[in-house]
Design an enzyme around this catalytic site. Structure first.
Site, PDB file in Angstrom:
ATOM      1  CB  CYS A  54      -0.985  -0.032   1.171  1.00 31.67           C
ATOM      2  SG  CYS A  54      -2.305   1.206   1.017  1.00 31.67           S
TER       3      CYS A  54
ATOM      4  CG  HIS B 195      -4.395  -3.435   2.538  1.00 25.51           C
ATOM      5  ND1 HIS B 195      -3.550  -2.815   3.439  1.00 25.51           N
ATOM      6  CD2 HIS B 195      -4.941  -2.457   1.784  1.00 25.51           C
ATOM      7  CE1 HIS B 195      -3.586  -1.505   3.235  1.00 25.51           C
ATOM      8  NE2 HIS B 195      -4.419  -1.262   2.237  1.00 25.51           N
TER       9      HIS B 195
ATOM     10  CD  GLU C 120      -2.201  -5.571   5.293  1.00 31.00           C
ATOM     11  OE1 GLU C 120      -3.091  -4.720   5.467  1.00 31.00           O
ATOM     12  OE2 GLU C 120      -1.643  -5.770   4.195  1.00 31.00           O
TER      13      GLU C 120
END
Length: 257
Positions: free
Chosen positions: A112, A220, A222
């Site tokens: 990001c 994203h 994660e």
């Protein structure tokens, strides 16, 4: 062998009447649980950090997302109020770490804000409020919904045949959770575009002729690294690269002794 360690540049946040050096839990948890590495949060000082001293002590670099944006002066543009908020300490910490990690062949994953920092660090530019541009979708985080829903996996990106990401995720369409209002405008000369959204927005890059794993993604991974296969594969690949780097470093030290 003990777990290797990755550096994570902090964000500056102001609360309880003082500044804090912070990193979001999801990134650190994904690094620990899926990549199998520990994280050292690097203070985001505008002056005083010694980049090589930091990198001497770690085996990888994880450059995370953030609610702040890279300052436009760093890619040759004037700052407008709507381009913020900014975090000059984060900029001053991340960009030198990115450049030097690449020089030294230290594995890097940029997510990001991280992909935007990677692009700026190598001479690229960013575009703000991309949803206002003709033909570009609204990639911003949905408002007034639960966080899990806001970070839901719902958008296709298209990974290029023969790209670095294709080694781990395969080529073609992959669904991701891409949430951003800025994006890469001109890719840095040293970057290869790895994946794009259907509207043409750059969603992933790799460093051309990198000495080690060096990938940036706009989405994203994660957030769902434990349950979503493509997200997990990215963090696993990063972890494998970090362990390999740490193992090679240990071998060199042992040989020197």
């Amino acid at each position: 062998m003990s777990k290797p360690i990755v550096a994570v540049p902090a964000d500056i946040r102001f609360f309880t009447e003082t500044n804090w050096h912070c990193a979001q839990n999801q990134y650190l948890q994904a690094a620990l649980d899926v990549s199998g590495v520990m994280s050292f949060i690097i203070p985001a000082f505008e002056h005083g950090n010694e980049t090589d001293a930091i990198l001497d002590r770690v085996d990888g670099l994880l450059v995370t997302g953030s609610a702040t944006n890279v300052h436009p002066s760093l890619y040759g543009q004037d700052a407008r109020e709507e381009d913020g908020p900014f975090d000059p300490g984060r900029d001053a910490t991340s960009l030198p770490l990115i450049r030097r990690a690449l020089d030294r062949g230290i594995p890097m994953l940029a997510i990001c804000r991280g992909i935007q920092e990677l692009n700026v660090a190598l001479g690229g530019t960013l575009a703000s409020e991309i949803h206002e541009q003709p033909g570009i979708w609204d990639h911003r985080k949905p408002e007034n919904v639960h966080r899990d829903e806001a970070f839901g996996i719902r958008q296709d990106v298209f990974i290029k045949e023969g790209s670095c990401l294709a080694r781990y995720l395969g080529a073609g369409a992959v669904q991701v959770n891409s949430l951003h209002r800025q994006a890469i405008a001109e890719a840095a000369p040293g970057l290869q575009v790895e994946a794009v959204a259907e509207d043409g927005t750059i969603e992933a890059v790799s460093v051309i002729n990198a000495k080690n794993f060096a990938i940036g993604v706009q989405w994203h991974p994660e957030y769902w690294a434990k349950t979503d296969t493509p997200s997990r594969q990215i963090f696993e690949a990063f972890g494998d690269a970090v362990r390999a780097y740490a193992g090679a470093k240990t071998t060199i030290v042992a040989a020197a002794e």
